[in-house]
Design a protein around this motif. Structure first.
Motif, mmCIF file in Angstrom:
data_model
loop_
_atom_site.group_PDB
_atom_site.id
_atom_site.type_symbol
_atom_site.label_atom_id
_atom_site.label_comp_id
_atom_site.label_asym_id
_atom_site.label_seq_id
_atom_site.Cartn_x
_atom_site.Cartn_y
_atom_site.Cartn_z
ATOM 1 N N ALA A 149 33.560 -24.416 -5.965
ATOM 2 C CA ALA A 149 34.898 -24.915 -5.615
ATOM 3 C C ALA A 149 35.690 -23.858 -4.856
ATOM 4 O O ALA A 149 36.424 -24.184 -3.907
ATOM 5 C CB ALA A 149 35.649 -25.326 -6.883
ATOM 6 N N ALA A 150 35.563 -22.605 -5.250
ATOM 7 C CA ALA A 150 36.278 -21.535 -4.563
ATOM 8 C C ALA A 150 35.780 -21.374 -3.133
ATOM 9 O O ALA A 150 36.568 -21.128 -2.211
ATOM 10 C CB ALA A 150 36.117 -20.222 -5.332
ATOM 11 N N GLN A 151 34.482 -21.523 -2.921
ATOM 12 C CA GLN A 151 33.951 -21.438 -1.560
ATOM 13 C C GLN A 151 34.437 -22.616 -0.721
ATOM 14 O O GLN A 151 34.847 -22.441 0.434
ATOM 15 C CB GLN A 151 32.432 -21.397 -1.585
ATOM 16 C CG GLN A 151 31.810 -21.194 -0.200
ATOM 17 C CD GLN A 151 30.298 -21.204 -0.237
ATOM 18 O OE1 GLN A 151 29.685 -22.045 -0.893
ATOM 19 N NE2 GLN A 151 29.685 -20.259 0.475
ATOM 20 N N GLU A 152 34.411 -23.809 -1.285
ATOM 21 C CA GLU A 152 34.874 -24.987 -0.549
ATOM 22 C C GLU A 152 36.362 -24.882 -0.214
ATOM 23 O O GLU A 152 36.805 -25.377 0.833
ATOM 24 C CB GLU A 152 34.605 -26.242 -1.374
ATOM 25 C CG GLU A 152 33.114 -26.578 -1.502
ATOM 26 C CD GLU A 152 32.848 -27.706 -2.477
ATOM 27 O OE1 GLU A 152 33.829 -28.204 -3.095
ATOM 28 O OE2 GLU A 152 31.674 -28.081 -2.626
ATOM 29 N N ALA A 153 37.124 -24.210 -1.074
ATOM 30 C CA ALA A 153 38.563 -24.052 -0.839
ATOM 31 C C ALA A 153 38.874 -22.953 0.165
ATOM 32 O O ALA A 153 39.987 -22.893 0.689
ATOM 33 C CB ALA A 153 39.272 -23.761 -2.158
ATOM 34 N N GLY A 154 37.911 -22.062 0.421
ATOM 35 C CA GLY A 154 38.134 -20.975 1.366
ATOM 36 C C GLY A 154 38.468 -19.650 0.714
ATOM 37 O O GLY A 154 38.763 -18.679 1.410
ATOM 38 N N LEU A 155 38.397 -19.587 -0.628
ATOM 39 C CA LEU A 155 38.686 -18.339 -1.336
ATOM 40 C C LEU A 155 37.475 -17.415 -1.350
ATOM 41 O O LEU A 155 37.618 -16.203 -1.461
ATOM 42 C CB LEU A 155 39.124 -18.662 -2.771
ATOM 43 C CG LEU A 155 39.539 -17.502 -3.674
ATOM 44 C CD1 LEU A 155 40.730 -16.750 -3.092
ATOM 45 C CD2 LEU A 155 39.876 -18.025 -5.073
ATOM 46 N N VAL A 156 36.284 -17.994 -1.246
ATOM 47 C CA VAL A 156 35.027 -17.244 -1.281
ATOM 48 C C VAL A 156 34.277 -17.464 0.022
ATOM 49 O O VAL A 156 34.181 -18.594 0.520
ATOM 50 C CB VAL A 156 34.166 -17.688 -2.490
ATOM 51 C CG1 VAL A 156 32.718 -17.248 -2.344
ATOM 52 C CG2 VAL A 156 34.754 -17.161 -3.779
ATOM 53 N N TYR A 157 33.730 -16.378 0.562
ATOM 54 C CA TYR A 157 32.957 -16.449 1.800
ATOM 55 C C TYR A 157 31.528 -16.898 1.546
ATOM 56 O O TYR A 157 31.011 -17.794 2.213
ATOM 57 C CB TYR A 157 32.964 -15.088 2.490
ATOM 58 C CG TYR A 157 31.981 -14.957 3.643
ATOM 59 C CD1 TYR A 157 32.048 -15.805 4.742
ATOM 60 C CD2 TYR A 157 31.001 -13.970 3.621
ATOM 61 C CE1 TYR A 157 31.151 -15.682 5.794
ATOM 62 C CE2 TYR A 157 30.106 -13.836 4.672
ATOM 63 C CZ TYR A 157 30.177 -14.701 5.755
ATOM 64 O OH TYR A 157 29.286 -14.568 6.788
ATOM 65 N N ARG A 158 30.877 -16.278 0.554
ATOM 66 C CA ARG A 158 29.465 -16.590 0.320
ATOM 67 C C ARG A 158 29.143 -16.463 -1.167
ATOM 68 O O ARG A 158 29.666 -15.582 -1.850
ATOM 69 C CB ARG A 158 28.573 -15.640 1.116
ATOM 70 C CG ARG A 158 27.081 -15.930 1.000
ATOM 71 C CD ARG A 158 26.278 -14.970 1.858
ATOM 72 N NE ARG A 158 26.547 -15.171 3.278
ATOM 73 C CZ ARG A 158 26.183 -14.322 4.229
ATOM 74 N NH1 ARG A 158 25.563 -13.191 3.915
ATOM 75 N NH2 ARG A 158 26.453 -14.591 5.496
ATOM 76 N N ILE A 159 28.280 -17.356 -1.657
ATOM 77 C CA ILE A 159 27.773 -17.300 -3.029
ATOM 78 C C ILE A 159 26.384 -16.667 -2.987
ATOM 79 O O ILE A 159 25.533 -17.076 -2.187
ATOM 80 C CB ILE A 159 27.705 -18.702 -3.660
ATOM 81 C CG1 ILE A 159 29.109 -19.327 -3.695
ATOM 82 C CG2 ILE A 159 27.118 -18.633 -5.073
ATOM 83 C CD1 ILE A 159 29.122 -20.790 -4.117
ATOM 84 N N VAL A 160 26.177 -15.671 -3.838
ATOM 85 C CA VAL A 160 24.912 -14.935 -3.841
ATOM 86 C C VAL A 160 24.367 -14.866 -5.263
ATOM 87 O O VAL A 160 25.076 -15.144 -6.237
ATOM 88 C CB VAL A 160 25.089 -13.512 -3.270
ATOM 89 C CG1 VAL A 160 25.624 -13.577 -1.849
ATOM 90 C CG2 VAL A 160 26.017 -12.678 -4.148
ATOM 91 N N GLU A 161 23.106 -14.490 -5.385
ATOM 92 C CA GLU A 161 22.498 -14.313 -6.704
ATOM 93 C C GLU A 161 23.146 -13.137 -7.426
ATOM 94 O O GLU A 161 23.560 -12.153 -6.808
ATOM 95 C CB GLU A 161 20.997 -14.069 -6.562
ATOM 96 C CG GLU A 161 20.220 -15.241 -5.976
ATOM 97 C CD GLU A 161 20.243 -16.464 -6.883
ATOM 98 O OE1 GLU A 161 20.274 -16.280 -8.128
ATOM 99 O OE2 GLU A 161 20.253 -17.588 -6.353
ATOM 100 N N SER A 162 23.205 -13.236 -8.759
ATOM 101 C CA SER A 162 23.871 -12.196 -9.552
ATOM 102 C C SER A 162 23.315 -10.807 -9.271
ATOM 103 O O SER A 162 24.062 -9.846 -9.112
ATOM 104 C CB SER A 162 23.752 -12.511 -11.043
ATOM 105 O OG SER A 162 24.432 -13.701 -11.360
ATOM 106 N N GLY A 163 21.991 -10.708 -9.210
ATOM 107 C CA GLY A 163 21.380 -9.405 -9.005
ATOM 108 C C GLY A 163 21.528 -8.863 -7.605
ATOM 109 O O GLY A 163 21.187 -7.703 -7.345
ATOM 110 N N GLU A 164 22.041 -9.684 -6.696
ATOM 111 C CA GLU A 164 22.166 -9.284 -5.296
ATOM 112 C C GLU A 164 23.610 -9.060 -4.869
ATOM 113 O O GLU A 164 23.871 -8.728 -3.711
ATOM 114 C CB GLU A 164 21.528 -10.347 -4.390
ATOM 115 C CG GLU A 164 20.042 -10.543 -4.652
ATOM 116 C CD GLU A 164 19.454 -11.694 -3.840
ATOM 117 O OE1 GLU A 164 20.224 -12.333 -3.076
ATOM 118 O OE2 GLU A 164 18.258 -11.960 -3.983
#
Length: 249
Positions: free
Chosen positions: A168-183
């Motif tokens: 939801a944060a990415q769709e709203a524009g608050l987050v640029y990219r979702i990545v794996e936890s270890g990365e």
């Protein structure tokens, strides 16, 4: 300074890490002061090209340390360390990027409105329970969030205290990219290195052109702080904050 804020130099990036895992990175006055100093000293250092904010696994920040915050706010204001940090954050002249895993509550969310890139893991949760505590938005979030997210999503986040997961944060524009936890850290630092590799003056101008003018942001921080202080002194906020502490027991 405080051991709960770790400042590292990685190439041309200054890494500011919130490091109070036993309290889910709840922020104290000393932590605010250390972060403000890091931002200003990094801006003054020509060899630093980018600021990076990171937390610990499971927590970017649970927001203000409420006991420390209430001690600072006993005279009905937000506390000088908080306001100084917000000024340093909003006035920073170099790019700011961040990485979020787990909780990002209150200022743990609004700090990212000042970032140029924010990476998050699927475990991230952004939430701002200001109104639930009888308080109001801060960090110019009442200005920046509607501009970035649109009024309705900003209202859901800031007024209704609805949590935004990473998607939801990415769709709203608050987050640029979702990545794996270890990365997460590797991806954030990869972006920092890319920013640092660009011509610095061109980067500075391009960033300044894209950002909201400093004066309205500073004015909104001050306006929010006045309302915040007034609410802190209200019976409404006292009751809500007492209920918060009661639930924590």
């Amino acid at each position: 300074m405080t051991e709960h804020i770790l400042i590292e130099r990685k190439g041309a990036a200054q890494l500011i890490r919130l490091n109070r895992p036993e309290k889910k990175n709840a922020i104290t006055r000393a932590m605010y002061a250390a972060m403000a100093e890091a931002l200003r000293s990094g801006d003054a250092d020509d060899t630093i090209r980018v600021h990076v904010f990171l937390g610990v696994p499971g927590a970017f920040s649970a927001g203000n340390d409420m006991q420390d915050f209430m001690a600072a706010a006993s005279d009905g204001n937000m506390g000088p360390e908080i306001l100084d940090f917000l000024a340093a954050l909003s006035e920073a002249g170099k790019p700011i990027i961040s990485g979020v895993d787990g909780l990002a509550i209150g200022i743990g969310t609004t700090i990212h409105l000042h970032c140029d890139l924010t990476f998050a893991t699927s475990h991230a949760l952004f939430r701002t329970p200001f109104v639930d505590l009888g308080l109001v938005p801060e960090a110019a979030s009442s200005l920046l969030a509607p501009s970035l997210l649109g009024h309705q999503k900003a209202f859901a986040l800031l007024a209704l205290s609805h949590g935004f997961d990473a998607q939801a944060a990415q769709e709203a524009g608050l987050v640029y990219r979702i990545v794996e936890s270890g990365e997460l850290e590797a991806e954030v630092m990869k972006a920092a290195d890319e920013i640092a590799s660009k011509p610095p003056e061109a980067m500075r101008i391009a960033r300044a052109l894209m950002r909201m003018p400093a004066e309205p942001v500073a004015e909104r921080i001050a306006r929010e702080a006045r309302h915040f202080g007034a609410q802190l002194a209200s019976n409404e906020a006292r009751e809500a904050i007492m209920n918060f502490f009661a639930r924590k027991k």
